[in-house]
Every structure is written in C-alpha cells, then in structure tokens.
Design an enzyme around this catalytic site. Structure first.
Site, PDB file in Angstrom:
ATOM      1  N   ALA A  10       0.802  -1.225   0.000  1.00 16.64           N
ATOM      2  CA  ALA A  10       0.000   0.000   0.000  1.00 16.64           C
ATOM      3  C   ALA A  10       0.835   1.274   0.000  1.00 16.64           C
ATOM      4  O   ALA A  10       0.292   2.364  -0.249  1.00 16.64           O
ATOM      5  CB  ALA A  10      -0.945   0.004   1.214  1.00 16.64           C
ATOM      6  N   GLY A  12       5.197   3.092  -0.100  1.00 15.41           N
ATOM      7  CA  GLY A  12       6.644   2.970  -0.143  1.00 15.41           C
ATOM      8  C   GLY A  12       7.174   2.039  -1.209  1.00 15.41           C
ATOM      9  O   GLY A  12       6.655   1.963  -2.335  1.00 15.41           O
ATOM     10  N   ASP A  32      -1.365  -5.902   2.882  1.00 16.98           N
ATOM     11  CA  ASP A  32      -1.051  -4.761   3.749  1.00 16.98           C
ATOM     12  C   ASP A  32      -2.128  -4.660   4.813  1.00 16.98           C
ATOM     13  O   ASP A  32      -3.148  -5.364   4.753  1.00 16.98           O
ATOM     14  CB  ASP A  32      -0.954  -3.458   2.946  1.00 16.98           C
ATOM     15  CG  ASP A  32       0.101  -2.512   3.524  1.00 16.98           C
ATOM     16  OD1 ASP A  32       0.089  -2.273   4.747  1.00 16.98           O
ATOM     17  OD2 ASP A  32       0.943  -2.017   2.749  1.00 16.98           O
ATOM     18  N   ASP A  41      -2.984  -7.882   9.462  1.00 17.86           N
ATOM     19  CA  ASP A  41      -2.041  -7.275  10.392  1.00 17.86           C
ATOM     20  C   ASP A  41      -0.924  -8.275  10.654  1.00 17.86           C
ATOM     21  O   ASP A  41      -1.097  -9.267  11.367  1.00 17.86           O
ATOM     22  CB  ASP A  41      -2.770  -6.933  11.701  1.00 17.86           C
ATOM     23  CG  ASP A  41      -1.860  -6.258  12.719  1.00 17.86           C
ATOM     24  OD1 ASP A  41      -0.645  -6.116  12.445  1.00 17.86           O
ATOM     25  OD2 ASP A  41      -2.353  -5.891  13.802  1.00 17.86           O
ATOM     26  N   LEU A  42       0.254  -8.025  10.096  1.00 14.30           N
ATOM     27  CA  LEU A  42       1.361  -8.971  10.200  1.00 14.30           C
ATOM     28  C   LEU A  42       2.037  -8.950  11.565  1.00 14.30           C
ATOM     29  O   LEU A  42       2.958  -9.737  11.803  1.00 14.30           O
ATOM     30  CB  LEU A  42       2.392  -8.693   9.104  1.00 14.30           C
ATOM     31  CG  LEU A  42       1.889  -8.823   7.666  1.00 14.30           C
ATOM     32  CD1 LEU A  42       3.044  -8.600   6.685  1.00 14.30           C
ATOM     33  CD2 LEU A  42       1.258 -10.189   7.428  1.00 14.30           C
ATOM     34  N   TYR A 155      14.867  -2.707  15.874  1.00  9.08           N
ATOM     35  CA  TYR A 155      14.746  -2.641  14.412  1.00  9.08           C
ATOM     36  C   TYR A 155      15.948  -3.318  13.757  1.00  9.08           C
ATOM     37  O   TYR A 155      15.803  -4.183  12.883  1.00  9.08           O
ATOM     38  CB  TYR A 155      14.650  -1.188  13.957  1.00  9.08           C
ATOM     39  CG  TYR A 155      14.614  -1.026  12.450  1.00  9.08           C
ATOM     40  CD1 TYR A 155      13.438  -1.234  11.745  1.00  9.08           C
ATOM     41  CD2 TYR A 155      15.762  -0.684  11.733  1.00  9.08           C
ATOM     42  CE1 TYR A 155      13.398  -1.110  10.358  1.00  9.08           C
ATOM     43  CE2 TYR A 155      15.737  -0.549  10.358  1.00  9.08           C
ATOM     44  CZ  TYR A 155      14.552  -0.764   9.681  1.00  9.08           C
ATOM     45  OH  TYR A 155      14.531  -0.650   8.311  1.00  9.08           O
ATOM     46  N   LYS A 159      16.041  -6.871  11.515  1.00  9.92           N
ATOM     47  CA  LYS A 159      16.554  -6.943  10.152  1.00  9.92           C
ATOM     48  C   LYS A 159      17.771  -7.872  10.070  1.00  9.92           C
ATOM     49  O   LYS A 159      17.967  -8.564   9.052  1.00  9.92           O
ATOM     50  CB  LYS A 159      16.912  -5.542   9.647  1.00  9.92           C
ATOM     51  CG  LYS A 159      15.701  -4.627   9.438  1.00  9.92           C
ATOM     52  CD  LYS A 159      14.786  -5.161   8.338  1.00  9.92           C
ATOM     53  CE  LYS A 159      13.680  -4.171   8.006  1.00  9.92           C
ATOM     54  NZ  LYS A 159      12.806  -4.654   6.906  1.00  9.92           N
TER      55      LYS A 159
END
Length: 286
Positions: A10, A12, A32, A41-42, A155, A159
């Site tokens: 949705a 970016g 999304d 909702d992931l 974060y 990653k």
C-alpha cells in the site's frame, strides 16, 4: 506472465514494486494492513495466517515470486510489533508459501532488509538469537534496558535476524534445490512514508540527516523497486542467498575493510578432503 505476492503493497517500496510488476503484465496479490488485496495485520500470528491463506487462495497454489516489503521502522512504543512484523512477518509467510513457490519451479523472492544490519552498533546478539528462535518478548527485553536506543536496536536486530534466516535457508535443498531463489535487498535511507515520519520529528530528523551517505540525499522508492524487479527476473537465476546493499555508500563508508573476508578454514576441511582425494585418484589414473 507470473503471479507475485507483495507485502507492504500500500505504500513505499512495496507499492512501487507492485505497480511495476502490474505494469509488466503480472498478477500481483498485495498484502497490507489496509488498501490491499489481502488485508492483514502482520504483527499478530492470526494476521500472518490470514495473509498466508489469502495469498495462497488468490494465487491458486502457485507463486512465481514474492516481495516481502512490509516493515515497521524504529518507532518508540512499538518494540514488540517491530520484531513481529519485520521478522515473523517475513518468515511465517515464506514458510507457508514455500510449496506454492516450489510449484513454479523457478521462483524468486526478495526480502527487504536494511543497512542497519551493518551500521548500527551495540545490537544485542541475544536479541537476534531470540528472534531467530521465535521469542520476540525475550528480544524486546534485551533491548528495553537500553532506554531511548531500544527502538533502533530492535529494528536492527529484526533486520539482522531476518537477513540471517534468508542466508541460511536460501542454500538448503528445500529452497535452492526446489528452484526457489531467496535474496535480500538492503536499502539505506529511502524517502518512504516511514522515513518521512522520522523526518517530521526534530530529534530524529537531526540524527537521520547527520548519518553519513557518501552519495548524499535519500534513496528513491522507485529505484529500489527496479532492483526488486531485476531480482525477480530470469537474470537472477544464479543469485542465491545474497545481500545487496543499495544505500548510497553508507555500508562501505563504515565497513570498507570488513568485507569480504575468507571463510574459516575449518569449515572447508570436508570439501578440501574431497578435493585432495579426487586429485590423488586423478594422478593414479594417469
């Protein structure tokens, strides 16, 4: 033409990738939290199950590829959600989609990582290990004690964990051996809604703008989408388990002498023995 799943479709980079794939004539199943073909909702296990099931139903059980671009940035107050979306939101879906990817025989997958994996100091190893074992709460506890730095650290940990998961699984028979190519695209600061949100905060904006980017400025989501489309193409058949940094030179700025480095000799012993044995047999044959 193929069928592709794109999470984070949705906005970016996910949005740009989905648009490019559609413009090429492919069928795209967007995932999304809103404004998508599959709304889910992931950050919850139920949402990830719904997303996986929704894509499999829409695809008819065959996926030519996927872009896992959904992610949360280092936002204060959302430590658990960051870990869940950025790690489990990739791994759970890929595990559920693996049979559909294998059914395509030459499927390609692009996971959106980050250059934070190599440019963020003091990321707790225990947090990375906890995420890899599915214990997001433990990962959050590991970083929470570090106060204001916790969002950036969870974060980077998320990653790092997802990048290591891809690297380790990409070469296995059930992935590479089944014709599925798993790779990671690691952007730096790209001008997405996520970055724009950070730039709206004076404190965060100062930190973002002070970070070294040798080329200057921020990345363009469309340029990153071009990379994704290449990594999904037939030209990427020999690309497996790679991490491609597209970050304006930040990773090279900090780690120019750190990589590449040779594999430890102990890991090569079994292969060297086979090579030496082959060499001896060849000489005897002469």
């Amino acid at each position: 033409m193929g069928t592709y799943a794109v999470t984070g479709s949705a906005s970016g980079m996910g949005y740009e990738a989905a648009q490019r794939l559609r413009n090429q004539g492919h069928m795209v199943i967007g995932v999304d939290i809103r404004h998508a073909d599959v709304v889910a909702d992931l950050s919850t296990s139920g949402g990830r199950h719904a997303a996986a099931h929704g894509v499999l139903t829409a695809s008819g059980g065959t996926l030519d590829g996927a872009v896992l671009a959904a992610g949360l940035g280092p936002t204060p107050g959302r430590l658990h959600q960051i870990g869940e979306v950025n790690f489990a939101g990739v791994v759970d879906l890929l595990m559920a989609w693996r049979p559909a990817l294998a059914a395509a025989t030459h499927a390609k997958v692009v996971v959106i990582g980050s250059n934070s994996t190599s440019t963020t100091p003091l990321v707790p190893r225990r947090a990375v290990r906890a995420l890899l074992t599915g214990d997001t709460e433990k990962a959050v506890r590991c970083v929470r004690r570090l106060g204001k730095g916790a969002p950036a650290l969870i974060y980077a940990a998320s990653k790092t964990a997802v990048t290591r998961w891809v690297r380790n699984h990409a070469v296995r028979p059930e992935w590479a051996g089944a014709g599925i190519r798993l790779n990671v695209l690691a952007p730096g600061a790209v001008l997405t809604p996520l970055l724009q949100e950070q730039l709206s905060s004076p404190d965060l904006a100062r930190a973002v703008r002070a970070f070294p980017v040798p080329t200057g400025g921020f990345g363009d989501p469309g340029h990153l989408a071009d990379w994704m489309c290449f990594m999904l193409s037939d030209s990427a058949d020999f690309l497996c388990g790679s991490v491609i940094f597209v970050d304006g030179g930040s990773d090279a700025y900090f780690r120019g002498n750190d990589w590449p480095k040779p594999v430890p000799a102990a890991r090569l012993v079994p292969y060297m023995r086979r090579f030496v044995g082959f060499h001896h047999r060849l000489r005897r044959g002469r």
